[in-house]
Design a protein around this motif. Sequence first.
Motif, PDB file in Angstrom:
ATOM      1  N   TRP A  88       0.889  11.335   0.816  1.00 23.38           N
ATOM      2  CA  TRP A  88       1.362  12.103   1.974  1.00 23.38           C
ATOM      3  C   TRP A  88       2.688  11.555   2.499  1.00 23.38           C
ATOM      4  N   LEU A  89       2.811  10.230   2.565  1.00 15.41           N
ATOM      5  CA  LEU A  89       4.008   9.591   3.109  1.00 15.41           C
ATOM      6  C   LEU A  89       4.810   8.905   2.007  1.00 15.41           C
ATOM      7  N   PHE A  90       4.764   9.442   0.820  1.00 14.94           N
ATOM      8  CA  PHE A  90       5.451   8.865  -0.335  1.00 14.94           C
ATOM      9  C   PHE A  90       6.916   8.578   0.000  1.00 14.94           C
ATOM     10  N   PRO A  91       7.436   7.368  -0.325  1.00 18.56           N
ATOM     11  CA  PRO A  91       6.815   6.288  -1.116  1.00 18.56           C
ATOM     12  C   PRO A  91       6.316   5.121  -0.270  1.00 18.56           C
ATOM     13  N   ALA A  92       5.808   5.368   0.927  1.00 18.10           N
ATOM     14  CA  ALA A  92       5.346   4.291   1.797  1.00 18.10           C
ATOM     15  C   ALA A  92       4.092   3.634   1.219  1.00 18.10           C
ATOM     16  N   PRO A  93       4.013   2.305   1.195  1.00 22.08           N
ATOM     17  CA  PRO A  93       2.795   1.620   0.734  1.00 22.08           C
ATOM     18  C   PRO A  93       1.630   1.900   1.682  1.00 22.08           C
ATOM     19  N   VAL A  94       0.450   2.083   1.107  1.00 21.53           N
ATOM     20  CA  VAL A  94      -0.736   2.364   1.912  1.00 21.53           C
ATOM     21  C   VAL A  94      -1.021   1.221   2.885  1.00 21.53           C
ATOM     22  N   SER A  95      -0.837  -0.009   2.422  1.00 21.71           N
ATOM     23  CA  SER A  95      -1.147  -1.163   3.274  1.00 21.71           C
ATOM     24  C   SER A  95      -0.315  -1.144   4.557  1.00 21.71           C
ATOM     25  N   GLN A 286      -6.554  16.086   4.711  1.00 21.95           N
ATOM     26  CA  GLN A 286      -5.774  17.334   4.755  1.00 21.95           C
ATOM     27  C   GLN A 286      -4.703  17.376   3.669  1.00 21.95           C
ATOM     28  N   ASN A 287      -4.138  16.209   3.329  1.00 23.47           N
ATOM     29  CA  ASN A 287      -3.060  16.145   2.343  1.00 23.47           C
ATOM     30  C   ASN A 287      -3.536  15.658   0.980  1.00 23.47           C
ATOM     31  N   GLN A 288      -4.863  15.562   0.805  1.00 21.00           N
ATOM     32  CA  GLN A 288      -5.441  15.131  -0.476  1.00 21.00           C
ATOM     33  C   GLN A 288      -4.821  13.812  -0.944  1.00 21.00           C
ATOM     34  N   ASP A 289      -4.655  12.905  -0.007  1.00 18.71           N
ATOM     35  CA  ASP A 289      -4.071  11.599  -0.304  1.00 18.71           C
ATOM     36  C   ASP A 289      -5.193  10.626  -0.637  1.00 18.71           C
ATOM     37  N   PHE A 290      -5.540  10.532  -1.940  1.00 19.02           N
ATOM     38  CA  PHE A 290      -6.622   9.661  -2.384  1.00 19.02           C
ATOM     39  C   PHE A 290      -6.392   8.222  -1.942  1.00 19.02           C
ATOM     40  N   PHE A 291      -5.190   7.767  -2.113  1.00 23.31           N
ATOM     41  CA  PHE A 291      -4.898   6.348  -1.940  1.00 23.31           C
ATOM     42  C   PHE A 291      -4.903   5.948  -0.466  1.00 23.31           C
ATOM     43  N   LEU A 292      -4.401   6.799   0.386  1.00 24.46           N
ATOM     44  CA  LEU A 292      -4.446   6.516   1.815  1.00 24.46           C
ATOM     45  C   LEU A 292      -5.880   6.580   2.318  1.00 24.46           C
ATOM     46  N   LEU A 293      -6.660   7.537   1.819  1.00 21.36           N
ATOM     47  CA  LEU A 293      -8.049   7.665   2.246  1.00 21.36           C
ATOM     48  C   LEU A 293      -8.863   6.454   1.831  1.00 21.36           C
ATOM     49  N   GLN A 294      -8.731   6.029   0.562  1.00 23.23           N
ATOM     50  CA  GLN A 294      -9.517   4.881   0.120  1.00 23.23           C
ATOM     51  C   GLN A 294      -9.025   3.591   0.775  1.00 23.23           C
ATOM     52  N   GLY A 295      -7.726   3.495   1.076  1.00 25.08           N
ATOM     53  CA  GLY A 295      -7.224   2.323   1.776  1.00 25.08           C
ATOM     54  C   GLY A 295      -7.723   2.241   3.198  1.00 25.08           C
ATOM     55  N   THR A 296      -7.758   3.391   3.888  1.00 29.14           N
ATOM     56  CA  THR A 296      -8.254   3.420   5.262  1.00 29.14           C
ATOM     57  C   THR A 296      -9.740   3.099   5.314  1.00 29.14           C
ATOM     58  N   LEU A 297     -10.508   3.727   4.434  1.00 29.02           N
ATOM     59  CA  LEU A 297     -11.950   3.472   4.408  1.00 29.02           C
ATOM     60  C   LEU A 297     -12.260   2.043   3.997  1.00 29.02           C
ATOM     61  N   LEU A 298     -11.381   1.438   3.173  1.00 31.78           N
ATOM     62  CA  LEU A 298     -11.585   0.046   2.791  1.00 31.78           C
ATOM     63  C   LEU A 298     -11.524  -0.865   4.016  1.00 31.78           C
TER      64      LEU A 298
END
Length: 331
Positions: A88-95, A286-298
């Motif tokens: 969603w916020l490419f190329p911002a790192p999820v962390s 909403q943006n189908q951002d797998f990596f942000l979702l799994q990072g947040t849930l982590l």
Amino acid sequence: MRGYLARKTLVYGLTFVVAVTLNWLIPRLMPGDPVQRMVARAAVQHPETIASMTDYYERTFGLDLPIWQQYLNYWAALFRGDLGTSVWLFPAPVSEVVLDAVPYTLGIMIPAILLSFVVGNTVGAMAARSRWLDNVALPVGYLVTAMPYMWLAILLAWGFGVALGWFPVAGGYDFGLVPQWSWSFAADLLQHWFLPFLSLFLVSLGGWAIGMRNLIIYELESDYANYLAALGAPKRLIRQYAFRNAQLPQITGLALQLGTILGGALVTEIVFAYPGLGKLVLSAIQNQDFFLLQGTLLFVVIGVLVANFVIDIVYVLVDPRTRTGLTGGTA
């Protein structure tokens, strides 16, 4: 004590592995393709350009690899502290995105949990020996506890934000302000913080008050309380013992309710558009951002596990019977 800590560490370690695995798997079971969404967002029409962009993004996110290799790569990256790149916020790192939101979530959760626990237990203990307070606290406690987090948040936003205009109803701070270390910015942060905090505080408060009130009444009617009364012990001393014994189930209940409270915090943040983890979860879905979702849930998983581990340790320190059992003695 050392063996107890070792067993708890093993249990929480296995729980962490299972939780992280589910955290990695669930976003991939969601419908939709994040790469295709990114390509569509670019509004490119040329077929060769679309194919080139699709190939580039799949290689960038590692989605061109077999699923088992993606899973192993995820664990390897996790141990390096790399949570991937946001779609969603490419190329911002999820962390970085998650760490920016964590203080907002902790800022409303920790005060709400601690204050509701302390105030609720105190009010419940007082209601157990005061008829007029019991007649007031018990119905109010049942009322606020029965309210869903989202519904109460909407009521507070409408009442204190829209109708009275006392507090803002969206955001973490005024959109016209630039984050800085100043009293004016801190005051604005506090204004935006108050309603999300109050929503979590009120819902939790009623449950702790009702639980402590019932536990105190049970303890005061137990055999040891009657025995102490027969010996002529002061009522204050009996109540102190009753309060200490009633606290133990409440501490256990705190560990069991952490997940529910955290879920309520995430929902409350969505209602108030508060820039915490809850808003990130919604945006990631909403943006189908797998990596942000799994990072947040982590971060959510780690927070719940760490908090439960700390509560387990506190329970050992508070309950002398547990310490006696750990040293091989008899209670």
